[in-house]
Motif scaffolding. Structure first.
Motif, PDB file in Angstrom:
ATOM      1  N   PRO A  59     -16.576  15.130  36.146  1.00 14.22           N
ATOM      2  CA  PRO A  59     -17.092  13.753  37.542  1.00 14.22           C
ATOM      3  C   PRO A  59     -17.899  14.965  38.097  1.00 14.22           C
ATOM      4  O   PRO A  59     -18.708  14.098  38.651  1.00 14.22           O
ATOM      5  N   LEU A  60     -17.864  15.673  38.225  1.00 15.68           N
ATOM      6  CA  LEU A  60     -18.200  16.244  39.512  1.00 15.68           C
ATOM      7  C   LEU A  60     -19.436  16.617  38.916  1.00 15.68           C
ATOM      8  O   LEU A  60     -20.196  17.607  39.911  1.00 15.68           O
ATOM      9  N   TYR A  61     -19.703  17.122  37.647  1.00 19.63           N
ATOM     10  CA  TYR A  61     -20.885  17.460  36.805  1.00 19.63           C
ATOM     11  C   TYR A  61     -21.167  16.823  35.750  1.00 19.63           C
ATOM     12  O   TYR A  61     -21.319  16.945  34.669  1.00 19.63           O
ATOM     13  N   PRO A  62     -22.282  15.446  36.614  1.00 20.11           N
ATOM     14  CA  PRO A  62     -22.077  14.617  35.565  1.00 20.11           C
ATOM     15  C   PRO A  62     -23.657  15.299  34.526  1.00 20.11           C
ATOM     16  O   PRO A  62     -23.523  14.745  32.567  1.00 20.11           O
ATOM     17  N   ASN A  63     -24.064  15.689  34.639  1.00 21.15           N
ATOM     18  CA  ASN A  63     -25.077  16.717  33.755  1.00 21.15           C
ATOM     19  C   ASN A  63     -25.171  17.843  33.100  1.00 21.15           C
ATOM     20  O   ASN A  63     -25.525  18.628  32.734  1.00 21.15           O
ATOM     21  N   VAL A  64     -23.368  17.755  32.953  1.00 17.45           N
ATOM     22  CA  VAL A  64     -23.032  19.667  32.272  1.00 17.45           C
ATOM     23  C   VAL A  64     -21.872  18.088  30.735  1.00 17.45           C
ATOM     24  O   VAL A  64     -21.686  17.754  30.815  1.00 17.45           O
ATOM     25  N   ASP A  65     -22.345  18.424  29.655  1.00 12.81           N
ATOM     26  CA  ASP A  65     -22.021  18.106  28.495  1.00 12.81           C
ATOM     27  C   ASP A  65     -20.831  18.806  28.530  1.00 12.81           C
ATOM     28  O   ASP A  65     -20.015  20.076  27.852  1.00 12.81           O
ATOM     29  N   PHE A  66     -19.701  17.975  29.133  1.00 15.24           N
ATOM     30  CA  PHE A  66     -18.385  18.620  28.739  1.00 15.24           C
ATOM     31  C   PHE A  66     -17.858  18.786  27.496  1.00 15.24           C
ATOM     32  O   PHE A  66     -16.566  19.278  26.960  1.00 15.24           O
ATOM     33  N   ASN A  67     -18.196  17.942  26.163  1.00 17.25           N
ATOM     34  CA  ASN A  67     -17.827  18.454  24.668  1.00 17.25           C
ATOM     35  C   ASN A  67     -18.223  19.001  24.747  1.00 17.25           C
ATOM     36  O   ASN A  67     -17.049  19.672  23.578  1.00 17.25           O
ATOM     37  N   LEU A  68     -18.889  20.145  24.745  1.00 16.61           N
ATOM     38  CA  LEU A  68     -19.154  21.363  24.399  1.00 16.61           C
ATOM     39  C   LEU A  68     -18.462  22.240  25.535  1.00 16.61           C
ATOM     40  O   LEU A  68     -17.762  22.977  24.987  1.00 16.61           O
ATOM     41  N   VAL A  69     -18.584  21.858  26.789  1.00 12.79           N
ATOM     42  CA  VAL A  69     -18.104  22.897  27.358  1.00 12.79           C
ATOM     43  C   VAL A  69     -15.951  22.649  26.669  1.00 12.79           C
ATOM     44  O   VAL A  69     -15.485  24.040  26.237  1.00 12.79           O
ATOM     45  N   LYS A  70     -15.582  21.573  25.903  1.00 16.84           N
ATOM     46  CA  LYS A  70     -14.470  21.602  25.659  1.00 16.84           C
ATOM     47  C   LYS A  70     -14.224  22.127  24.056  1.00 16.84           C
ATOM     48  O   LYS A  70     -12.993  22.845  24.207  1.00 16.84           O
ATOM     49  N   ALA A  71     -15.582  22.713  23.590  1.00 15.13           N
ATOM     50  CA  ALA A  71     -15.041  22.960  21.893  1.00 15.13           C
ATOM     51  C   ALA A  71     -15.235  24.341  23.051  1.00 15.13           C
ATOM     52  O   ALA A  71     -14.465  24.815  21.671  1.00 15.13           O
ATOM     53  N   GLY A  72     -15.864  25.203  23.694  1.00 17.89           N
ATOM     54  CA  GLY A  72     -15.923  25.885  23.973  1.00 17.89           C
ATOM     55  C   GLY A  72     -14.373  26.202  24.504  1.00 17.89           C
ATOM     56  O   GLY A  72     -13.861  27.707  24.266  1.00 17.89           O
ATOM     57  N   VAL A  73     -13.716  25.983  25.174  1.00 18.23           N
ATOM     58  CA  VAL A  73     -12.625  26.018  25.623  1.00 18.23           C
ATOM     59  C   VAL A  73     -11.324  25.990  24.529  1.00 18.23           C
ATOM     60  O   VAL A  73     -10.746  27.439  24.274  1.00 18.23           O
ATOM     61  N   LEU A  74     -11.271  25.193  23.166  1.00 18.48           N
ATOM     62  CA  LEU A  74     -10.934  25.048  22.084  1.00 18.48           C
ATOM     63  C   LEU A  74     -10.604  27.312  21.276  1.00 18.48           C
ATOM     64  O   LEU A  74      -9.930  27.138  20.950  1.00 18.48           O
ATOM     65  N   LEU A  75     -12.823  27.070  21.334  1.00 20.10           N
ATOM     66  CA  LEU A  75     -12.634  27.653  20.320  1.00 20.10           C
ATOM     67  C   LEU A  75     -13.086  29.141  20.742  1.00 20.10           C
ATOM     68  O   LEU A  75     -12.726  30.163  20.058  1.00 20.10           O
ATOM     69  N   HIS A  76     -13.289  29.674  22.039  1.00 21.63           N
ATOM     70  CA  HIS A  76     -13.353  30.677  22.635  1.00 21.63           C
ATOM     71  C   HIS A  76     -12.474  31.996  22.404  1.00 21.63           C
ATOM     72  O   HIS A  76     -13.655  33.132  22.383  1.00 21.63           O
ATOM     73  N   ASP A  77     -11.629  32.195  21.994  1.00 18.67           N
ATOM     74  CA  ASP A  77     -10.350  32.522  21.881  1.00 18.67           C
ATOM     75  C   ASP A  77      -9.819  32.773  20.644  1.00 18.67           C
ATOM     76  O   ASP A  77      -9.099  32.852  20.269  1.00 18.67           O
ATOM     77  N   SER A  78     -10.132  31.637  19.955  1.00 21.52           N
ATOM     78  CA  SER A  78      -9.494  31.576  18.567  1.00 21.52           C
ATOM     79  C   SER A  78      -9.443  32.449  17.483  1.00 21.52           C
ATOM     80  O   SER A  78      -8.808  33.053  16.714  1.00 21.52           O
ATOM     81  N   GLY A  79     -11.032  33.317  17.888  1.00 19.18           N
ATOM     82  CA  GLY A  79     -10.450  34.342  17.695  1.00 19.18           C
ATOM     83  C   GLY A  79      -9.274  35.602  17.774  1.00 19.18           C
ATOM     84  O   GLY A  79      -8.607  36.828  16.517  1.00 19.18           O
ATOM     85  N   LYS A  80      -8.638  35.352  18.521  1.00 20.25           N
ATOM     86  CA  LYS A  80      -7.121  36.507  18.711  1.00 20.25           C
ATOM     87  C   LYS A  80      -6.250  36.176  17.391  1.00 20.25           C
ATOM     88  O   LYS A  80      -6.044  36.963  17.646  1.00 20.25           O
ATOM     89  N   ILE A  81      -6.943  35.023  16.685  1.00 18.24           N
ATOM     90  CA  ILE A  81      -5.378  34.308  15.680  1.00 18.24           C
ATOM     91  C   ILE A  81      -5.738  35.270  14.630  1.00 18.24           C
ATOM     92  O   ILE A  81      -4.179  35.974  14.083  1.00 18.24           O
TER      93      ILE A  81
END
Length: 326
Positions: free
Chosen positions: A178-200
């Motif tokens: 809510p503090l950053y309405p101009n940031v697409d947090f759908n993309l941020v959360k996709a990055g959260v799930l996938l940024h370290d996924s290669g570690k498996i």
């Protein structure tokens, strides 16, 4: 008879016990004499083991990832416990419980898995939500994602650590959105799930935490993009409308830039608002976890400070403890 765990070791005691040798290095001292530096661990922590005046042939019978039985004297050196080894030999894994040697998450993995599913389901971008749900529905992916550590030494270095790291970051993203309405947090959360996924695929974590061949040759950033491409190919094969090209590009950039700078291994620096948010959330959760575990694992419980942490480049202030006030 119960094992003598790493956390139970005290200065001055003699020990004969089995541990996993997580890392093995032969080094030379100032006089050119070779010594063994071994990282020994069990589920409670890790300790350095040193054996003087050895050579490569004498240590060829053990390797990183092996179970080893050691005879040693525990001593405090510069505020940190270490073992001076007099004997080290490999032992078969038969009859040993792997759970006694792999660091465990203090969290409830099942609860975190449910929470991750809920957070992904709440995304309002249908394409991003559906893509991430493909990962969550992949049994092989989720088996690795819920078991893997987020690292071998630094942060969340325990079974389930990767899942805990991702859910913590997702919760932070959810709260600051809510503090950053101009940031697409759908993309941020996709990055959260996938940024370290290669570690498996980057890490091996059955008996000890080691880098796989793919991990050493490619690294988890490249592997993560490969895994994303696999899911995008599935999407495009099953849907009449291909996945949005720019959205896929932005998610790939999140994976490749999340380390923040070239010196820390990012092939690209963050070049979107979502990427810079992801980088700082990642760094926040990783550093807080590392600080807390360094304090919690410090063997010198009566000290107000931890030993100097080479990786962090500092000691950490613990302040008053019950033990210190006795």
């Amino acid at each position: 008879m119960s094992r003598r765990t790493v956390r139970e070791l005290v200065d001055g005691e003699s020990v004969e016990e089995i541990y996993v040798i997580a890392d093995k290095q032969l080094r030379a001292n100032r006089n050119g004499n070779t010594y063994l530096l071994a990282n020994l661990r069990d589920k409670t922590g890790a300790i350095s083991g040193l054996m003087w005046n050895v050579n490569e042939p004498a240590m060829a019978h053990i390797d990183s990832g092996d179970f080893v039985k050691v005879q040693a004297k525990v001593q405090m050196f510069q505020g940190t416990l270490q073992m001076i080894l007099t004997k080290i030999e490999g032992v078969p894994a038969d009859g040993l419980d792997p759970e006694e040697f792999a660091p465990q998450a203090a969290c409830d993995v099942q609860r975190l898995t449910v929470r991750l599913t809920e957070l992904v389901a709440d995304l309002d971008d249908e394409n991003v939500r559906s893509l991430l749900q493909r990962f969550l529905a992949d049994e092989t992916f989720m088996q690795g994602f819920t078991q893997a550590p987020a690292g071998t030494k630094a942060h969340h270095a325990y079974l389930g650590g990767l899942l805990e790291h991702a859910v913590n970051m997702m919760e932070v993203a959810d709260r600051i959105a809510p503090l950053y309405p101009n940031v697409d947090f759908n993309l941020v959360k996709a990055g959260v799930l996938l940024h370290d996924s290669g570690k498996i695929r980057e890490l091996g974590y059955e008996d000890s935490f080691l880098y796989t061949d793919a991990g050493q040759l490619l690294g988890h950033l490249v592997i993560g993009v490969e895994m994303l491409n696999e899911k995008l190919a599935e999407w495009n094969a099953e849907n009449e409308t291909p996945f949005p090209e720019e959205t896929a590009l932005r998610i790939k950039h999140l994976i490749l830039s999340h380390h923040g700078t070239h010196e820390f291994g990012s092939p690209k620096v963050p070049m979107t608002p979502e990427a810079v948010v992801l980088h700082h959330i990642d760094n926040l959760d990783a550093k807080v976890n590392e600080f807390l575990r360094d304090i919690d694992d410090d063997p010198n419980v009566k000290s107000r400070w931890t030993a100097y942490n080479q990786r962090l480049g500092r000691k950490l202030f613990k302040g008053s403890t019950d033990e210190a006030n006795e």
